[in-house]
Enzyme design. Structure first.
Site, PDB file in Angstrom:
ATOM      1  N   CYS A   4      -1.598   6.054   9.969  1.00 54.92           N
ATOM      2  CA  CYS A   4      -0.565   5.436  10.477  1.00 54.92           C
ATOM      3  C   CYS A   4      -0.580   4.029  11.148  1.00 54.92           C
ATOM      4  O   CYS A   4      -1.555   4.226  12.053  1.00 54.92           O
ATOM      5  CB  CYS A   4       0.347   6.365  11.313  1.00 54.92           C
ATOM      6  SG  CYS A   4       1.776   5.992  12.065  1.00 54.92           S
ATOM      7  N   GLU A  62       0.575  -1.174   0.044  1.00 52.65           N
ATOM      8  CA  GLU A  62       0.113   0.081   0.041  1.00 52.65           C
ATOM      9  C   GLU A  62       0.874   1.105   0.116  1.00 52.65           C
ATOM     10  O   GLU A  62       1.936   1.369   0.563  1.00 52.65           O
ATOM     11  CB  GLU A  62      -1.048   0.055   1.110  1.00 52.65           C
ATOM     12  CG  GLU A  62      -1.962  -1.070   1.004  1.00 52.65           C
ATOM     13  CD  GLU A  62      -3.044  -1.085   2.096  1.00 52.65           C
ATOM     14  OE1 GLU A  62      -4.247  -1.763   1.848  1.00 52.65           O
ATOM     15  OE2 GLU A  62      -2.877  -0.686   3.457  1.00 52.65           O
ATOM     16  N   CYS A 114       6.272  -5.155  15.276  1.00 50.59           N
ATOM     17  CA  CYS A 114       5.911  -4.223  16.272  1.00 50.59           C
ATOM     18  C   CYS A 114       4.275  -4.546  16.801  1.00 50.59           C
ATOM     19  O   CYS A 114       3.660  -4.654  15.844  1.00 50.59           O
ATOM     20  CB  CYS A 114       6.068  -2.735  15.883  1.00 50.59           C
ATOM     21  SG  CYS A 114       7.647  -2.048  15.710  1.00 50.59           S
ATOM     22  N   CYS A 135       1.520  -2.359  15.253  1.00 52.62           N
ATOM     23  CA  CYS A 135       1.398  -2.140  13.952  1.00 52.62           C
ATOM     24  C   CYS A 135       0.768  -3.146  12.943  1.00 52.62           C
ATOM     25  O   CYS A 135       1.144  -4.401  13.057  1.00 52.62           O
ATOM     26  CB  CYS A 135       2.644  -1.904  13.167  1.00 52.62           C
ATOM     27  SG  CYS A 135       3.000  -1.769  11.434  1.00 52.62           S
ATOM     28  N   CYS A 176       6.444  -6.968   7.118  1.00 50.65           N
ATOM     29  CA  CYS A 176       7.570  -6.486   7.893  1.00 50.65           C
ATOM     30  C   CYS A 176       7.987  -7.436   8.995  1.00 50.65           C
ATOM     31  O   CYS A 176       7.034  -8.254   9.573  1.00 50.65           O
ATOM     32  CB  CYS A 176       6.898  -5.279   8.718  1.00 50.65           C
ATOM     33  SG  CYS A 176       8.693  -4.457   9.496  1.00 50.65           S
ATOM     34  N   CYS A 186       3.341   8.459   1.260  1.00 46.93           N
ATOM     35  CA  CYS A 186       4.070   7.542   2.201  1.00 46.93           C
ATOM     36  C   CYS A 186       4.364   6.249   1.460  1.00 46.93           C
ATOM     37  O   CYS A 186       3.279   5.631   0.718  1.00 46.93           O
ATOM     38  CB  CYS A 186       3.032   7.235   3.181  1.00 46.93           C
ATOM     39  SG  CYS A 186       3.456   5.934   4.514  1.00 46.93           S
TER      40      CYS A 186
END
Length: 373
Positions: A344, A91, A115, A118, A111, A104
């Protein structure tokens, strides 16, 4: 298989053209056509020698990633889902503001950092993107937006490597992409307007400072190692003291005189007065531990698998005031595009996980996160 010319910065394209028996200025012409004008048809590139155009038609192409979906928020934010093959999609988000247009950009399909807060990390990790796949996001968005807004002027003024993935874990593809963004024959962006966000990959922070220093944002999210170990697992390898010392080394080369610390506000986890006091002590330490910085407090965007909640607006305000009163520049990020899951921490694409993320995240959720007294 032909070569996608989006894979090259100007030096790489020069080497490619020299391999075809062409001079450097031909590479510069070609680079301008691709990035400044958005051309993908070699026949459009009228000042290139006909012989070069004929060579390129058989061995090269300029092709953006296929767009799977496009969503437009009520606030004007646009989110694209790009197909990167083999069941993976990433994205990219455009955020329009009065004085800038920010893109962005994603650097990985998924990933591996994991985290806790996230949603990308909860999908796991499939692979790194190529330089061309990173650049394709900017190339497509810039020239699509120019057509949409009927302008020949540059629309995207800022790029933040804050999409899916940890950029510094894809260093070899990241740096040529950054150089293409900065190049005056490409997008001509200021180093201050290109930001790499990292969870703290210390060796590559040092390397970036020497190879291509741009603005740096560090995902901090906790004021002590015990809490950060659970929120940002990379902290177990590169703990806070080492991370802050690396930040200071980076500042010797950075285009800005401060590091931005990103701090996701989690209800009852990292948003208490004692956490604010610990942060102040952390960045206002002695010698190498005193970091010139600003804090960007980010309202958490909840998703069910996280087991976490957003701090109240009142708590965020109180927390921000404590940092500001201590002389630390502090802002609260305005949530944009949350109605299309473009805010975010919400970018999740589609990822064929290779990292057993469900087991890792399930283990993290068994750890009770609460204020440390």
């Amino acid at each position: 298989m032909t070569t996608n010319l989006l894979d090259f910065d100007l030096n790489g394209l020069t080497a490619y053209c020299e391999g075809l028996g062409e001079k450097r200025f031909r590479a510069t012409q070609l680079f301008r056509w691709i990035h400044q004008r958005g051309a993908s048809d070699f026949d459009q590139m009228s000042d290139l020698a006909k012989s070069l155009r004929e060579k390129l038609r058989g061995i090269a192409h300029v092709t953006a990633l296929p767009v799977v979906t496009e969503h437009i928020s009520t606030d004007g934010t646009i989110k694209w889902l790009f197909d990167v093959g083999d069941g993976n999609a990433v994205e990219t988000v455009f955020i329009p503001e009065d004085d800038r247009g920010t893109l962005c950009v994603s650097s990985q399909a998924g990933c591996a950092v994991g985290c806790r807060f996230c949603s990308t990390g909860h999908q796991g990790f499939s692979r790194n993107l190529t330089t061309g796949e990173i650049m394709s996001q900017l190339w497509y968005a810039e020239h699509f937006l120019r057509k949409r807004f009927n302008t020949d002027e540059r629309v995207i003024s800022n790029v933040v490597m804050m999409g899916m993935g940890e950029p510094l874990q894809n260093y070899s593809a990241l740096v040529p992409a950054l150089r293409a963004m900065l190049d005056d024959h490409g997008y001509g962006m200021s180093r201050r307007r290109v930001t790499v966000s990292t969870s703290g990959v210390v060796p590559f922070m040092d390397k970036l400072a020497l190879d291509c220093p741009v603005a740096l944002a560090v995902s901090l999210h906790a004021p002590n190692d015990e809490l950060r170990d659970n929120l940002v697992p990379l902290n177990r390898k590169y703990p806070l003291k080492e991370l802050l010392q690396t930040c200071n080394r980076y500042l010797e080369h950075a285009p800005r005189d401060f590091i931005t610390f990103e701090y996701c506000m989690l209800d009852g986890v990292n948003d208490q007065a004692e956490h604010a006091n610990q942060l102040i002590e952390l960045v206002r330490g002695q010698g190498a531990d005193n970091v010139s910085c600003k804090f960007n407090l980010i309202p958490f965007n909840p998703f069910p698998a996280s087991g976490l909640k957003r701090s109240s607006a009142a708590q965020v305000t109180t927390f921000a005031k404590m940092l500001s009163d201590a002389g630390i520049v502090t802002t609260v990020r305005k949530t944009r595009g949350d109605d299309i899951d473009a805010a975010c921490g919400q970018l999740a694409g589609d990822v064929r996980d290779r990292t057993k993320v469900e087991q890792r995240m399930a283990k993290l959720r068994t750890i009770e996160l609460k204020p440390i007294s």
